[in-house]
Design an enzyme around this catalytic site. Sequence first.
Site, PDB file in Angstrom:
ATOM      1  N   GLU A 235       1.088  -1.016   0.094  1.00  0.00           N
ATOM      2  CA  GLU A 235      -0.086   0.192  -0.088  1.00  0.00           C
ATOM      3  C   GLU A 235       1.162   1.239  -0.095  1.00  0.00           C
ATOM      4  OE1 GLU A 235      -1.681   2.611   0.821  1.00  0.00           O
ATOM      5  OE2 GLU A 235      -2.434   2.492   2.855  1.00  0.00           O
ATOM      6  N   CYS A 269      -3.341   8.847   2.901  1.00  0.00           N
ATOM      7  CA  CYS A 269      -2.602   8.165   1.823  1.00  0.00           C
ATOM      8  C   CYS A 269      -3.668   8.525   1.065  1.00  0.00           C
ATOM      9  CB  CYS A 269      -2.346   6.454   1.844  1.00  0.00           C
ATOM     10  SG  CYS A 269      -3.482   5.708   2.729  1.00  0.00           S
TER      11      CYS A 269
HETATM   12  P1  NDP Z   1       9.050   4.916   3.827  1.00  0.00           P
HETATM   13  O1  NDP Z   1       8.633   4.092   2.933  1.00  0.00           O
HETATM   14  O2  NDP Z   1      10.354   5.056   3.233  1.00  0.00           O
HETATM   15  O3  NDP Z   1       8.798   3.865   5.536  1.00  0.00           O
HETATM   16  C1  NDP Z   1       7.566   2.897   5.166  1.00  0.00           C
HETATM   17  C2  NDP Z   1       8.374   2.083   6.226  1.00  0.00           C
HETATM   18  O4  NDP Z   1       8.884   0.775   5.866  1.00  0.00           O
HETATM   19  C3  NDP Z   1       8.499   2.297   7.479  1.00  0.00           C
HETATM   20  O5  NDP Z   1       8.262   1.332   8.701  1.00  0.00           O
HETATM   21  C4  NDP Z   1      10.001   2.479   7.621  1.00  0.00           C
HETATM   22  O6  NDP Z   1      11.099   1.936   8.540  1.00  0.00           O
HETATM   23  C5  NDP Z   1      10.224   0.767   6.443  1.00  0.00           C
HETATM   24  N1  NDP Z   1      11.346   0.980   5.996  1.00  0.00           N
HETATM   25  C6  NDP Z   1      12.086   1.460   5.506  1.00  0.00           C
HETATM   26  N2  NDP Z   1      13.674   1.247   4.418  1.00  0.00           N
HETATM   27  C7  NDP Z   1      12.686  -0.006   4.321  1.00  0.00           C
HETATM   28  C8  NDP Z   1      13.574  -1.480   3.763  1.00  0.00           C
HETATM   29  N3  NDP Z   1      14.654  -1.134   3.016  1.00  0.00           N
HETATM   30  N4  NDP Z   1      13.135  -2.516   4.254  1.00  0.00           N
HETATM   31  C9  NDP Z   1      12.147  -2.606   5.082  1.00  0.00           C
HETATM   32  N5  NDP Z   1      11.180  -1.409   5.611  1.00  0.00           N
HETATM   33  C10 NDP Z   1      11.731  -0.492   5.214  1.00  0.00           C
HETATM   34  O7  NDP Z   1       7.679   5.809   3.959  1.00  0.00           O
HETATM   35  P2  NDP Z   1       8.667   7.510   4.826  1.00  0.00           P
HETATM   36  O8  NDP Z   1       7.818   6.987   6.002  1.00  0.00           O
HETATM   37  O9  NDP Z   1      10.040   7.934   4.828  1.00  0.00           O
HETATM   38  O10 NDP Z   1       7.931   8.156   3.795  1.00  0.00           O
HETATM   39  C11 NDP Z   1       7.992   8.517   2.538  1.00  0.00           C
HETATM   40  C12 NDP Z   1       7.349   9.539   2.132  1.00  0.00           C
HETATM   41  O11 NDP Z   1       6.281   7.792   2.026  1.00  0.00           O
HETATM   42  C13 NDP Z   1       6.254  10.063   2.484  1.00  0.00           C
HETATM   43  O12 NDP Z   1       6.594  11.144   1.765  1.00  0.00           O
HETATM   44  C14 NDP Z   1       4.703   9.382   1.640  1.00  0.00           C
HETATM   45  O13 NDP Z   1       4.647  10.173   0.185  1.00  0.00           O
HETATM   46  C15 NDP Z   1       5.018   8.166   1.663  1.00  0.00           C
HETATM   47  N6  NDP Z   1       3.894   7.631   2.655  1.00  0.00           N
HETATM   48  C16 NDP Z   1       3.064   7.080   2.282  1.00  0.00           C
HETATM   49  C17 NDP Z   1       1.829   6.180   3.020  1.00  0.00           C
HETATM   50  C18 NDP Z   1       0.803   5.342   2.852  1.00  0.00           C
HETATM   51  O14 NDP Z   1       0.038   5.455   3.806  1.00  0.00           O
HETATM   52  N7  NDP Z   1       0.684   5.102   2.165  1.00  0.00           N
HETATM   53  C19 NDP Z   1       2.780   6.139   4.571  1.00  0.00           C
HETATM   54  C20 NDP Z   1       4.291   6.956   5.489  1.00  0.00           C
HETATM   55  C21 NDP Z   1       4.770   7.231   3.935  1.00  0.00           C
HETATM   56  P3  NDP Z   1      11.323   3.646   8.750  1.00  0.00           P
HETATM   57  O15 NDP Z   1      10.237   4.305   9.689  1.00  0.00           O
HETATM   58  O16 NDP Z   1      12.014   3.094  10.241  1.00  0.00           O
HETATM   59  O17 NDP Z   1      12.317   3.893   8.113  1.00  0.00           O
END
Ligand code: NDP
Length: 490
Positions: A235, A269
């Site tokens: 998602e 989202c």
């Molecule tokens: P990320 O996609 O970077 O992170 C989402 C989750 O994945 C977090 O729990 C993160 O951990 C984890 N993660 C990061 N890198 C890895 C990896 N290599 N392998 C496995 N898990 C990993 O999103 P961000 O939080 O940095 O947000 C960036 C952008 O994503 C936002 O600007 C927004 O546009 C979008 N976003 C969309 C969401 C939605 O509801 N669909 C929710 C959040 C963000 P950690 O936080 O510890 O890095």
Amino acid sequence: MGTLTFDSFDPATGAVVGSHPNQGSDAVHEAVGRADEAAAWWAGLGHEERRRRLLDYKAVVTQHLRELATLVHQETGKPVGDATLEIVLAITHIDWAARNARKVLGRRRVGTGMIGLNLAATLEYLPLGVVAVIGPWNYPVFTPMGSIAYALAAGNAVVFKPSELTPGVGVRLAELFAESVPEHPVFQAVTGLGETGAALAGDPRVRKVAFTGSTATAKRVMAACAENLTPIVAECGGKDAFIVDADADVARAADACLWGAMSNAGQTCVGVERVYVVDAVYESFMRELSGRVAKVRAGEDYGPITMPGQVDIIKRHIDDAAKSGKVIAGGPASVRAPYVDPVIVEDVPEDSPAVREETFGPTITVRRTRDAHEALQLANASAYGLGGTVFSKNARRAMELARMMRSGMTAINSVISFAGVPALPFGGVGDSGFGRIHGADGLREFARPKAISRQRFAMPGMNLTSFARGPAELDRLIRLVTFLHGRRKR
Ligand code: NDP
């Protein structure tokens, strides 16, 4: 791995909310090992007992609503009221998943057809084992619970890696589960940064990964999953469109549009990011929108930007849009980190970052369209396809537009209303990801179909799967199949 612990912060004040272990791959693999054993026990409990335990967990979460809402408020900055709303929605999902798992997944007989007349066929959906949930920070209870509750109800154990911005909420959700299921660690949280999530996704004992976050990270997680052929449900956010048709109630539409775009500081989202308004109601809609937006305040009606790095993305989109379009509310000066005041810009070119990329801030672009058809075309011309909205008083017309919208979900005459209906599946197309959480599809997402056919009696003269089969049997088969399927429909 680097440091042994990391802190979570209140994004409004910068104050430390909590300190959590930065769990390395060894700790993650140990958690998955424990989950693997717990999964076998949990699966063995059967639907009825799991239902009882999950309904009890629902009650425990409900009893801790205020405490959880305060924690969500501290770690995300969102108002306590919004945090409460998110938790209430999560509670309804736990309830639905618990109550419907047996009906959706339990063993049932299916028809065998004429050729399988001598067979009995049963279908059931069995647990996968360990499910890894990698969660976001924007709705740290509601969003991961859309996977966790459904995965648990389907009989799996869950290892949850909350976002590094909201670890406290994740840890608390798992702790509370142990009150209802103290025997085995059926639901655990592991804390850490991106590498912790990567270690979890790459563990070969994980049978499915449920990921919520950015499209870019989803691709990295999927690449890690490819190593073990681990399936993933992804998602990844969106760029949702809001269409206002000629016969819409413009006051209601403007009210809904504003909330859909600005609540949670736009960090949703399925938040409204692009607005397409048909010419006939454009002026009146914009009057309503401008009047209402003047009363919405960052820091009062919604909180700060939770992830500090996001402020730069929001600023880049606003700066660019303000140059190419006409600013209706706010503007570049609205960005005063950690807060961003509401921003509305009209006539921004469709190829601008503010129209194409996920902004995840309290901003919208608005465009006038000839008619609803053009609005739909523009709405659909996005790499994303998660949710969307249609406002129209004509129910048939609204349904038609909603069905043609290239997205997983569409709300009519309301915003995001689909998220509050547990029976409706939630997920996207294109860059918004694939797979579904919520509803019957969400339960099946975390289960594997098991098909069994049992021969009840030998069909006289029709033993087709035998080397003893002769021409007479084939002849009878051809006559039967011609009788059953040989008539054309012209
Ligand atoms: P990320 O996609 O970077 O992170 C989402 C989750 O994945 C977090 O729990 C993160 O951990 C984890 N993660 C990061 N890198 C890895 C990896 N290599 N392998 C496995 N898990 C990993 O999103 P961000 O939080 O940095 O947000 C960036 C952008 O994503 C936002 O600007 C927004 O546009 C979008 N976003 C969309 C969401 C939605 O509801 N669909 C929710 C959040 C963000 P950690 O936080 O510890 O890095």
